[in-house]
Structure formats: structure tokens, C-alpha cells
Design an enzyme around this catalytic site. Structure first.
Site: not given
Ligand SMILES: Cc1cc2nc3c(=O)[nH]c(=O)nc-3n(C[C@H](O)[C@H](O)[C@H](O)COP(=O)(O)OP(=O)(O)OC[C@H]3O[C@@H](n4cnc5c(N)ncnc54)[C@H](O)[C@@H]3O)c2cc1C
Length: 388
Positions: A135, A369
Site C-alpha cells: 500500500p 512492472e
Molecule cells: C493489474 C495489476 C497487476 C499488478 N501485479 C503486481 C504483482 O504481481 N506484483 C507486484 O509486486 N506488484 C504488482 N502490481 C503493482 C504495480 O507494479 C504498481 O502498481 C506500479 O509499480 C506502480 O506503483 P503504484 O501503483 O503504487 O503507483 P505510484 O508509485 O504511487 O505512482 C503513481 C504515479 O506517480 C508516478 N511516479 C512515482 N514515482 C515517480 C518519480 N520518482 N518520478 C516521476 N513519476 C513518479 C508513477 O509513474 C505514476 O504515474 C500490479 C498492479 C496492477 C494494477
């Protein structure tokens, strides 16, 4: 075909061509007719999963000595290109076993760990998941807060993982958890059986697309993970996760190219059939421009993916190339899907034609990913480090 020190040897061309042909026919004859059903029911039928097992799809990337097909990266991406021609949820059924759910074990597992798990992962007897995201830790994945505290010959695992693909079906999780201080060096990787006490899985989330592939929360409440289940040394978990993702990104890029090629074929078929102003849409140059842009971009992405895969097979690091392929291919398929909706006009917005479904499905590729922004950061970091 043999596997020497983790470097797969290519299949002989005839065997590989036969495999590609089998996958192509499976996609065309078995999977495509079920696309709508899977989207409506949010479930891949059991008989299809059984056929996938029999074809060896769960073990594409697992070394032959453990019962997999031991494909090279170049071979794997060519299979992924074929699988891209249908609803991506089908690929997700075995996608974690082939990629993020198994590769930590393939890369960093001990002989005992491999012998215990890989044969069942390769056969599809069990499903595996990769649990990094939390989270509070998404893009900033080195900040994971799930803790693994050593207690005799176990680690007590406590925390929550979020959006974990195939978690509801998984028997084994590769979990990244904190054993040390803050930052990447404090993270270790563990093989966590789903039936350990203290492990529970949430309900599948409702998603924008890719129905049939499920993601859930996974909770750990003091789960006693045997110390023998640690992958690699303490503190190596983040490095393992990043290597797993480098590889996974290439596979996803190939799927993006496959879907783009499918969308282009669908759009061209429609443009040739549908008539307006007394002519097929395909005769209008503004439609042709959209087809040309989509085709050019898909070809560029295909070349990028194949080149990066060949580089990986030569034993070179591919962090930059995998990030560039994922960034370009996932953004590319978004543009191609958008143009496909446009070429279909009103029909592109209507569910029966299936284009809007693929449009929603491909949105995910820019997010998981590593988001596009994270790929940009990786590409820039690696390019600057290398002096251009
Ligand atoms: C259908 C689905 C399947 C998934 N499967 C897996 C899985 O099997 N295992 C697993 O571990 N995870 C999984 N995930 C998680 C996925 O890898 C993450 O959702 C993803 O890495 C983004 O993290 P977040 O959702 O917390 O977004 P956040 O990190 O909160 O990002 C929100 C926005 O801010 C941007 N952002 C964040 N940091 C920066 C920065 N430094 N500079 C510029 N922009 C930035 C991001 O690009 C994005 O646009 C899955 C997600 C989904 C939706």
C-alpha cells in the site's frame, strides 16, 4: 536442449517452429473464440488451463532439468508475441510462473529450493506470484515495510502486499521483505508457501480491463517462513527483484507488440470492409496515415524487443534495453489501440466489436512492472552512467 549454468541453449529450429505453430493455432482456434466469455465471467475456463499445462506453457522459461522448456529469451519473446494476439488475461494465467513468480528462484535459488519447487511450477501444478508492491510502496519499491524478523530457524513475516497478480490461485509467493535497515540493502527475498499459518489473501479487485486475470492483497500476520526459504543472502532481495523485473519487462514488451499487431490486423480488416462516401475506409488517406503510424511503431517495438532479447541471451546486462523496450512498446500499444478505436468509429466504442476491450486491457502495460515514468528514470540513469 540443455541448460548450462543458467544460460539456456536454443531449441533446434524445427522444434521451435513446431512450438510456435502450436501456440499460434492454440491462440487462434481455442483462445480467441473465448475472449468475450472470459471478459464477462472474469475467469479463464479450467479446460483451457489444463491445455496450457499440457502444452508446457507454465514452464516456458524453466530450465529443462526441472521439467520446463528452458527457452532462451529470444525464443520466449517470440512465444509472447504470439500470445499477444488475444486477451492478455490468457497469458497471465501462466505469466507469473514463466516470469516474475519463478525467476527469482531460477536466478538465486539453492539446488534444494529449485528441486523442491521448480518442477511443480514448470508443470503448472502450482501457481506462483511475485509480491513486491505494498500500500505504501509502489514505484518506490525499495521502501517496502513488510518485515521478516529472524526467530530461531524461521523468519516471522508481517505486512501487506498489494495488487498481486494470481494471488488467489498461488501456492507460492516470492516475497520481498525488510530484514535490515531502510533502503534497498535492507530487503531480502523469501519463498513463502500460501498455506503457512498467518498468510491470507484478499478478494480479487475490480479492474479496468484484463478480466480473467486477478490481483489481490496478500496479508502476512507473523507467518513463520523457514529460514531455508530465503532466496540468496540477507539484503540481496531487492537486487533479485530488479533482475526479475528486467527480464519480465522484455516479456511484457513482446506481449505489447503482439497485441499491437492484432489491433492493426483488426483495424485493417475493418477499414477494407466498411464503406463510407462510396469507398472502403482503407481508401482514405487520413485512415491510411493511422495505419502507417501504427505499423511503423509496432515494427520499431518488435525490433527493439528482439534486439534486447538477443543481448540478454549473449549474457549482457539488459537493464537499459529492457526499460527502453517496456517504455516504448507499452506506450506504443496504447497509441495503436487508440487509433484502432478511431478507425472503427462508433463501433470502436461498442463492446461487441472487442476493440474497446483491448483498449482497456493495454492500459495496464504502462503501469505494472514499473510505470513509464520509472522506465524513463532507469533509461536516463543508465544512459548518463554510461556517458551517453
Ligand atoms: C493489474 C495489476 C497487476 C499488478 N501485479 C503486481 C504483482 O504481481 N506484483 C507486484 O509486486 N506488484 C504488482 N502490481 C503493482 C504495480 O507494479 C504498481 O502498481 C506500479 O509499480 C506502480 O506503483 P503504484 O501503483 O503504487 O503507483 P505510484 O508509485 O504511487 O505512482 C503513481 C504515479 O506517480 C508516478 N511516479 C512515482 N514515482 C515517480 C518519480 N520518482 N518520478 C516521476 N513519476 C513518479 C508513477 O509513474 C505514476 O504515474 C500490479 C498492479 C496492477 C494494477
Amino acid at each position: 536442449m540443455t541448460n548450462l549454468g543458467g544460460t539456456a541453449m536454443a531449441l533446434d529450429p524445427e522444434t521451435f517452429d513446431a512450438l510456435i505453430e502450436t501456440v499460434r493455432r492454440f491462440v487462434a482456434e481455442r483462445l480467441r473464440p473465448l475472449e468475450e466469455q472470459v471478459a464477462e465471467e472474469d475467469e479463464v475456463p479450467g479446460e483451457i488451463v489444463r491445455e496450457m499445462r499440457e502444452m508446457g506453457l507454465f514452464g516456458l522459461s524453466i530450465p529443462e532439468e526441472f521439467g520446463g522448456l528452458g527457452l532462451t529469451m529470444s525464443e520466449e519473446v517470440r512465444i509472447a508475441l504470439e500470445l499477444g494476439r488475444t486477451t492478455p488475461a490468457f497469458r497471465s494465467t501462466f505469466g507469473t510462473n514463466v516470469g516474475i513468480g519463478s525467476q527469482g528462484l531460477v536466478m538465486a535459488g539453492s539446488d534444494d529450493q529449485k528441486a523442491e519447487w521448480l518442477p511443480r511450477i514448470a508443470s503448472g501444478e502450482i501457481v506462483t506470484s511475485f509480491a513486491l508492491t505494498e500500500p505504501g510502496a509502489g514505484s518506490d519499491s525499495a521502501s517496502v515495510q513488510t518485515r521478516a524478523v529472524k526467530d530461531g530457524d524461521v523468519y516471522r513475516l508481517t505486512g501487506t502486499k498489494r495488487f498481486i497478480t494470481n494471488a488467489d490461485k498461488a501456492s507460492l509467493f516470492t516475497v520481498m521483505a525488510r530484514t535490515g535497515g531502510e533502503g534497498a540493502h535492507g530487503v531480502s527475498a523469501f519463498l513463502v508457501p500460501a498455506d503457512l499459518p498467518g498468510v491470507s489473501v484478499g478478494r480479487p479487485e475490480k479492474k479496468m480491463g484484463q478480466q480473467g486475470a486477478h490481483v489481490c492483497d496478500v496479508n502476512f500476520d507473523g507467518a513463520p517462513v523457514p529460514a531455508a526459504n530465503r532466496l540468496g543472502a540477507e539484503g540481496e532481495g531487492f537486487k533479485i527483484a530488479m533482475r526479475v523485473l528486467d527480464r519480465g519487462r522484455l516479456h511484457i514488451s513482446a506481449v505489447c507488440v503482439g497485441i499491437a499487431e492484432r489491433l492493426i490486423a483488426d483495424a485493417v480488416a475493418y477499414a477494407r470492409e466498411r464503406r463510407q462516401f462510396g469507398k472502403p475506409l482503407a481508401d482514405f488517406q487520413l485512415i491510411q496515415a493511422m495505419i502507417a503510424d501504427s505499423k511503423t511503431e509496432a515494427m520499431a517495438a518488435r525490433a527493439l524487443v528482439l534486439e534486447a532479447a538477443a543481448l540478454k541471451d549473449s549474457g549482457r546486462p539488459i537493464t537499459l534495453e529492457a526499460a527502453a523496450a517496456k517504455y516504448f512498446a507499452s506506450e506504443m500499444v496504447g497509441r495503436v489501440a487508440d487509433r484502432a478505436v478511431q478507425i472503427f468509429g462508433g463501433a470502436g466504442y461498442i463492446a461487441d466489436y472487442g476493440i474497446e476491450r483491448l483498449y482497456r486491457d493495454v492500459r495496464l502495460f504502462r503501469i505494472y512492472e514499473g510505470t513509464s515514468q520509472i522506465q524513463q528514470l532507469v533509461i536516463a540513469r543508465e544512459t548518463i552512467k554510461a556517458g551517453g
